[in-house]
Enzyme design. Structure first.
Site, PDB file in Angstrom:
ATOM      1  N   LYS A   1       1.049  -1.047   0.002  1.00  0.00           N
ATOM      2  CA  LYS A   1       0.113   0.304   0.076  1.00  0.00           C
ATOM      3  C   LYS A   1       0.649   1.124  -0.416  1.00  0.00           C
ATOM      4  O   LYS A   1       1.302   1.513   1.025  1.00  0.00           O
ATOM      5  CB  LYS A   1      -0.873   0.013   0.830  1.00  0.00           C
ATOM      6  CG  LYS A   1      -2.179   0.824   1.333  1.00  0.00           C
ATOM      7  CD  LYS A   1      -3.153   0.880   2.939  1.00  0.00           C
ATOM      8  CE  LYS A   1      -3.752   2.085   2.932  1.00  0.00           C
ATOM      9  NZ  LYS A   1      -4.548   1.734   3.518  1.00  0.00           N
TER      10      LYS A   1
ATOM     11  N   GLN B   1       0.569  -4.056   3.938  1.00  0.00           N
ATOM     12  CA  GLN B   1       0.891  -2.506   5.027  1.00  0.00           C
ATOM     13  C   GLN B   1       1.301  -2.603   6.401  1.00  0.00           C
ATOM     14  O   GLN B   1       1.059  -4.135   6.401  1.00  0.00           O
ATOM     15  CB  GLN B   1      -0.676  -2.009   5.016  1.00  0.00           C
ATOM     16  CG  GLN B   1      -1.477  -2.823   5.493  1.00  0.00           C
ATOM     17  CD  GLN B   1      -3.314  -2.592   6.174  1.00  0.00           C
ATOM     18  OE1 GLN B   1      -3.106  -1.499   5.411  1.00  0.00           O
ATOM     19  NE2 GLN B   1      -3.486  -3.156   6.533  1.00  0.00           N
TER      20      GLN B   1
ATOM     21  N   ASN C   1      -0.214  -4.893   9.192  1.00  0.00           N
ATOM     22  CA  ASN C   1      -0.045  -6.072   9.582  1.00  0.00           C
ATOM     23  C   ASN C   1       1.126  -6.255  10.028  1.00  0.00           C
ATOM     24  O   ASN C   1       1.265  -7.750  10.319  1.00  0.00           O
ATOM     25  CB  ASN C   1      -0.580  -6.468   7.979  1.00  0.00           C
ATOM     26  CG  ASN C   1      -2.100  -6.679   7.382  1.00  0.00           C
ATOM     27  OD1 ASN C   1      -1.574  -5.540   6.783  1.00  0.00           O
ATOM     28  ND2 ASN C   1      -2.781  -7.789   8.004  1.00  0.00           N
TER      29      ASN C   1
ATOM     30  N   HIS D   1      -4.178   2.727  13.207  1.00  0.00           N
ATOM     31  CA  HIS D   1      -2.548   2.331  12.703  1.00  0.00           C
ATOM     32  C   HIS D   1      -1.778   2.158  13.263  1.00  0.00           C
ATOM     33  O   HIS D   1      -0.931   1.962  14.004  1.00  0.00           O
ATOM     34  CB  HIS D   1      -2.840   2.330  11.240  1.00  0.00           C
ATOM     35  CG  HIS D   1      -3.445   2.078  10.278  1.00  0.00           C
ATOM     36  ND1 HIS D   1      -3.167   1.418   9.114  1.00  0.00           N
ATOM     37  CD2 HIS D   1      -4.412   1.152  10.402  1.00  0.00           C
ATOM     38  CE1 HIS D   1      -3.909   1.091   8.357  1.00  0.00           C
ATOM     39  NE2 HIS D   1      -4.660   0.527   9.015  1.00  0.00           N
TER      40      HIS D   1
ATOM     41  N   TYR E   1     -16.926  -0.398  15.542  1.00  0.00           N
ATOM     42  CA  TYR E   1     -15.653  -1.739  15.012  1.00  0.00           C
ATOM     43  C   TYR E   1     -14.697  -0.804  15.592  1.00  0.00           C
ATOM     44  O   TYR E   1     -13.591  -2.415  15.560  1.00  0.00           O
ATOM     45  CB  TYR E   1     -16.029  -1.533  13.560  1.00  0.00           C
ATOM     46  CG  TYR E   1     -15.243  -2.952  12.814  1.00  0.00           C
ATOM     47  CD1 TYR E   1     -15.787  -4.195  12.784  1.00  0.00           C
ATOM     48  CD2 TYR E   1     -14.497  -2.405  12.392  1.00  0.00           C
ATOM     49  CE1 TYR E   1     -15.527  -4.922  12.307  1.00  0.00           C
ATOM     50  CE2 TYR E   1     -13.921  -3.585  11.343  1.00  0.00           C
ATOM     51  CZ  TYR E   1     -13.652  -5.016  11.279  1.00  0.00           C
ATOM     52  OH  TYR E   1     -13.298  -6.015  10.620  1.00  0.00           O
ATOM     53  N   TYR E   2     -13.461  -0.235  15.020  1.00  0.00           N
ATOM     54  CA  TYR E   2     -12.026   0.248  15.427  1.00  0.00           C
ATOM     55  C   TYR E   2     -12.318  -0.111  16.966  1.00  0.00           C
ATOM     56  O   TYR E   2     -10.611   0.484  17.512  1.00  0.00           O
ATOM     57  CB  TYR E   2     -11.865   1.800  14.674  1.00  0.00           C
ATOM     58  CG  TYR E   2     -11.637   0.606  12.798  1.00  0.00           C
ATOM     59  CD1 TYR E   2     -10.663   0.633  12.313  1.00  0.00           C
ATOM     60  CD2 TYR E   2     -12.521   0.598  11.594  1.00  0.00           C
ATOM     61  CE1 TYR E   2     -10.325  -0.356  11.804  1.00  0.00           C
ATOM     62  CE2 TYR E   2     -12.392   0.361  10.934  1.00  0.00           C
ATOM     63  CZ  TYR E   2     -11.024  -0.048  10.119  1.00  0.00           C
ATOM     64  OH  TYR E   2     -10.959  -0.556   9.030  1.00  0.00           O
TER      65      TYR E   2
ATOM     66  N   ARG F   1     -13.044  -1.597  18.946  1.00  0.00           N
ATOM     67  CA  ARG F   1     -13.192  -2.741  19.372  1.00  0.00           C
ATOM     68  C   ARG F   1     -11.319  -3.406  18.660  1.00  0.00           C
ATOM     69  O   ARG F   1     -10.667  -4.084  19.145  1.00  0.00           O
ATOM     70  CB  ARG F   1     -13.759  -3.856  19.060  1.00  0.00           C
ATOM     71  CG  ARG F   1     -13.501  -5.795  18.614  1.00  0.00           C
ATOM     72  CD  ARG F   1     -12.913  -6.126  17.882  1.00  0.00           C
ATOM     73  NE  ARG F   1     -12.809  -5.409  16.246  1.00  0.00           N
ATOM     74  CZ  ARG F   1     -11.958  -5.146  15.226  1.00  0.00           C
ATOM     75  NH1 ARG F   1     -10.925  -6.452  14.997  1.00  0.00           N
ATOM     76  NH2 ARG F   1     -12.137  -5.517  14.083  1.00  0.00           N
TER      77      ARG F   1
ATOM     78  N   HIS G   1     -11.467   6.396   7.909  1.00  0.00           N
ATOM     79  CA  HIS G   1     -12.515   5.539   8.232  1.00  0.00           C
ATOM     80  C   HIS G   1     -14.801   6.141   8.912  1.00  0.00           C
ATOM     81  O   HIS G   1     -15.346   4.766   8.776  1.00  0.00           O
ATOM     82  CB  HIS G   1     -12.925   4.338   9.624  1.00  0.00           C
ATOM     83  CG  HIS G   1     -12.126   3.226   8.999  1.00  0.00           C
ATOM     84  ND1 HIS G   1     -11.191   2.580   8.192  1.00  0.00           N
ATOM     85  CD2 HIS G   1     -10.168   3.996   9.546  1.00  0.00           C
ATOM     86  CE1 HIS G   1     -10.072   2.167   8.214  1.00  0.00           C
ATOM     87  NE2 HIS G   1      -9.868   2.809   8.679  1.00  0.00           N
TER      88      HIS G   1
ATOM     89  N   ASP H   1     -27.674   0.085   9.708  1.00  0.00           N
ATOM     90  CA  ASP H   1     -26.775   0.412   9.471  1.00  0.00           C
ATOM     91  C   ASP H   1     -26.026   0.178   8.281  1.00  0.00           C
ATOM     92  O   ASP H   1     -25.461  -1.260   9.143  1.00  0.00           O
ATOM     93  CB  ASP H   1     -25.623   1.499  10.164  1.00  0.00           C
ATOM     94  CG  ASP H   1     -24.571   2.320   9.665  1.00  0.00           C
ATOM     95  OD1 ASP H   1     -23.711   1.609   8.584  1.00  0.00           O
ATOM     96  OD2 ASP H   1     -24.660   3.381  10.267  1.00  0.00           O
TER      97      ASP H   1
ATOM     98  N   HIS I   1     -27.697   5.181   4.828  1.00  0.00           N
ATOM     99  CA  HIS I   1     -27.773   5.569   6.394  1.00  0.00           C
ATOM    100  C   HIS I   1     -29.595   5.889   6.352  1.00  0.00           C
ATOM    101  O   HIS I   1     -30.508   6.430   5.645  1.00  0.00           O
ATOM    102  CB  HIS I   1     -26.708   6.160   6.740  1.00  0.00           C
ATOM    103  CG  HIS I   1     -25.283   5.987   6.436  1.00  0.00           C
ATOM    104  ND1 HIS I   1     -24.594   6.620   5.831  1.00  0.00           N
ATOM    105  CD2 HIS I   1     -24.995   4.748   7.563  1.00  0.00           C
ATOM    106  CE1 HIS I   1     -24.176   5.863   5.036  1.00  0.00           C
ATOM    107  NE2 HIS I   1     -23.396   4.805   6.200  1.00  0.00           N
TER     108      HIS I   1
END
Length: 770
Positions: free
Chosen positions: A147, A157, A160, A213, A290-291, A293, A448, A468, A499
């Protein structure tokens, strides 16, 4: 009874196997070749003390025994295979990507098993793997399919690579004493120091960035620093990386990239900056659940490593115990089945049984007040981390100390100061059958984020009711663009029409421009969850569309007169000019009843529009009504749901389904119901979403398919107030909302139809029979 005996026999057999393995091979040296005491390692998240507690109590606590067996199932099969260190070439989902991922997961798990079981095969596997990587890594440049913004070496990227290093550092920590001095020096330099330097000074654009990140890279370098006792790496992890413009990765930096807006090579950075900026004072992570988590893992790993190696920092007290708040907030950002609310770039199906939340829970339980509610979640996770915290959790679960976790109504501020909008969650009913209404009025959410303010999602009866969409991506599925975000994430998932909120003139809010959206956030008008009969969230958005003011209020009505609670939605729009106003409801289920006249496109489908997400919606049908209201009913998992909405001659109803202009079939074929107001200004959408009745598939019995809401009407409206009447069976409910005064102490007096109403605060609810 027979099944219970079988289960107990199997459990006893597994315990005996573990104990035999533990006592059969205790060949870990008590002293390293350099004379260091054994208790110096492990010293990151898992410590020698924690490992001893687990090792000395095998067979006593099922959560520990299950965690061991779960790890053994993965590791025992993997270590029999030939070791492979492929030259990196594939994106996410490809062989080289998945192999290096499998390698680091197996090394980590094998290291843990070596510590708790003492079986040399696990330790020797980790040792051999690390020595293999010591040969490979010095030969690598940047990933050939990398990336461009943040390339890695082993992976496409740097993120990882950071995940790889976090696991490898802990694996090395577990087998530290198996190396000779020469081997240890080789692994230290070629693997750990090499990757630690690469992810910090070699990747400053990502390492110094406030982003999920960034915290992964910070934690990877921090854990490496602590396991190596390298003060330089530790300092970088805590305070940011210096800039070396001669490095190859620095040459890839494009400071015109919107994702890097605001990057300053001289600014403070590192772990503390991430803690200060990514969480609000309530513990809300700005990129969404989500992020939250995903990122809580490196935050907690780094914190426990700091605590174990430098407790004087008192990291768990930092920012008024922000890490504790982060865990509890993450749990509250889930439905009662543990599924996280999927707004922003979120993938559905992620829940609190993920390894990130297991680790976070064990660490919080260890370092704070041993809240027995967390044990209830731990039982559902059915795993623990091999640490002091994991041991305590397993022990206390076995001692029946768990009490039910309480999902509650809550309003969470966004932004480092907690004043950049937020997200509100209204809940009613027991966890087994809870009505849950979410309104998002946050800031954009960094790269995001999605372009929707004042949107809603609704859960009930264990299901998504109004959804959503989340993100358009298939992680690790190489056939879906290498597991990366799909084009439809931009053309559909991020667009406002995806949405449940207002779309003006078929354009996304902020015109779909992150540079504009990132400057603004919605404003809380008021929030009240103090009443037994109703809970209210109300917020305003004045920047999403030029010249348009949006004010949305959700009231969850729960009353003894009602068979089920319902949600009243008042969406007030002010504009000096006329616009087309679309309010979508992305429902899940099958249509049962439509009360308005409509035409269905049975022979030919056309997209609803040509851009901003509209190009992806098939128009299935449309209609109008002569009545003052319309109803739309669908069935979801045996329960009926009806949207009752106020309508006039200017109202049009659209029935749509996702999937147009999707040649790779990347989108789910989800349905939607859209209320359209043509050429409107100063308009108010008033709707109710009502759960009602049931349909039994096995008994073929249907109850209350029409619902209890008979009529809905606006009975008063001016610049300062709106009043709505709802006929619920034979009871009339009146709701009055003050539009411009949110003072909770303010006394109001309003005459409607020759009757005077007095109340305090911005919201009033009363049944006329009272």
């Amino acid at each position: 009874m027979f099944e219970a005996k079988i289960h107990n026999t199997i459990h006893l057999f597994l315990v005996l196997l573990i104990m035999v393995a533990t006592t059969a091979c205790q060949d870990q040296p008590k002293v390293a070749s350099d004379g260091n005491a054994l208790l110096e390692h492990p010293n990151l998240v898992s410590t020698a003390k924690g490992m001893a507690l687990i090792k000395n109590n095998l067979g006593k606590y099922p959560l520990i025994d299950h965690s061991i067996q779960d790890m053994k199932g993965d590791v025992d099969a993997e270590i029999l295979k030939a070791k492979d260190f492929p030259i990196p070439k594939d994106p996410s989902g490809g062989y080289t990507h998945e192999k290096h991922k499998r390698n680091y997961l197996t090394m980590y798990r094998a290291g843990m098993l070596f510590q708790v079981l003492g079986d040399a095969k696990y330790g020797n596997y980790v040792k051999d793997m690390l020595l293999g990587y010591a040969e490979l890594i010095p030969t690598l440049g940047l990933h050939p399919n990398g990336k461009s913004y943040s390339p890695g070496k082993l992976f496409w990227q740097g993120l990882n690579d950071a995940m790889w290093l976090i696991h490898v550092a802990q694996a090395y920590d577990c087998v530290y004493y198996l190396f000779t001095d020469e081997e240890r020096a080789r692994v230290k330099q070629n693997v750990l120091k090499n990757m630690g330097d690469f992810l910090s000074v070699g990747s400053p654009k990502m390492f110094n960035r406030v982003h999920n990140h960034g915290i992964w890279l910070n934690a990877a370098v921090g854990l490496t620093g602590y396991v190596l006792k390298d003060d330089v790496l530790i300092k970088r992890a805590l305070y940011g990386a210096e800039i070396d413009k001669t490095l190859e990765t620095f040459k890839t930096v494009d400071y015109n990239d919107p994702a890097l807006k605001g990057f300053d090579e001289n600014r403070p950075a590192g772990y503390y900056m991430q803690l200060d900026n990514l969480f609000s004072p309530d513990g809300f992570f700005t990129e969404g659940p989500y992020y939250q988590r995903f990122s809580i893992w490196p935050f907690m790993l780094m914190a426990q490593a700091i605590e174990n190696n430098d407790p004087s920092i008192k990291i768990f007290e930092y920012r008024d115990a922000i890490l504790k708040k982060a865990l509890y907030t993450a749990l509250q950002l889930s439905y009662t089945d543990g599924a996280f609310f999927p707004f922003n770039d979120a993938l559905k199906g992620m829940d609190f049984t993920s390894p990130e939340l297991t680790l976070a829970l064990d660490i919080v339980y260890q370092n704070y007040d041993e809240d027995p509610q967390l044990l209830d979640v731990a039982i559902k996770q059915n795993q623990v981390v091999f640490s002091e915290g994991g041991f305590k959790v397993a022990k206390h679960v076995s001692e029946n100390k768990a009490i039910p976790f309480t999902w509650k109504s809550i309003n969470l501020g966004d932004g480092a100061d907690g004043k950049q909008g937020g997200v509100a969650i209204l809940r009613s009913g027991p966890s087994s059958d809870q009505l849950c209404q979410i309104m998002r009025y946050t800031s954009h959410g960094l790269a995001h984020g999605h372009y929707d303010k004042l949107g809603q999602a609704l859960y009930d009866n264990g299901n998504e009711i109004l959804q959503d969409y989340g993100a358009s991506r298939w992680v690790a599925v190489i056939t879906k663009r290498g597991g990366r975000y799909l084009p439809e994430n931009t053309t559909w998932a991020k667009q406002t029409i995806a949405h449940n909120t207002l779309v003006v003139d078929e354009k996304s809010q902020f015109n779909g421009d992150i540079n504009v959206s990132s400057k603004y956030h919605s404003e809380l008008y008021f929030y009240d969850d103090s009443q037994d009969t109703h809970q209210v969230i109300s917020a305003k958005e004045n920047n999403a569309y030029p010249g348009i003011q949006m004010h949305r209020t959700f009231a969850m009505i729960t009353d003894s007169r009602l068979l089920k609670p319902f949600v009243l939605d008042i969406f007030n729009i002010k504009s000096d000019l006329k616009h087309q106003l679309d309010l979508p409801f992305h429902y899940k289920g099958e249509i049962m009843n439509i009360t308005f006249d409509h035409k269905v496109m049975t022979n030919q489908l056309q997209p609803l529009g040509d851009k901003n997400g509209y190009q992806h919606l098939w128009l299935l049908g449309k209609g109008k009504t002569k009545d003052a209201q319309a109803k739309f009913t669908w069935l979801n998992d045996g329960r009926f749901y009806t949207i009752t909405t106020i309508a006039d001659s200017n109202t049009e109803f659209l029935l749509c389904r996702l999937g147009a202009n999707d040649p790779e079939f990347n989108l789910r074929p989800d349905p939607s119901f859209i209320i359209r107001q043509k050429a409107a200004k100063n308009h108010t959408f008033v709707s109710i979403v009502e759960p009602h009745g049931s349909k039994s598939l096995t008994r073929e019995i249907v109850t209350n398919p029409y619902g209890s809401i008979k009529t809905l009407e606006i009975v008063y409206q001016d610049a300062n107030y709106i009043a709505v009447d709802v006929l619920v069976d034979t009871e009339k409910l009146k709701v009055i909302l003050a539009l411009n005064d949110n003072d909770s102490e303010k006394e109001h007096d309003l005459i409607i139809a020759d009757k005077s109403y007095q109340w305090q605060g911005p919201f009033m609810k009363v049944f006329q029979s009272e």
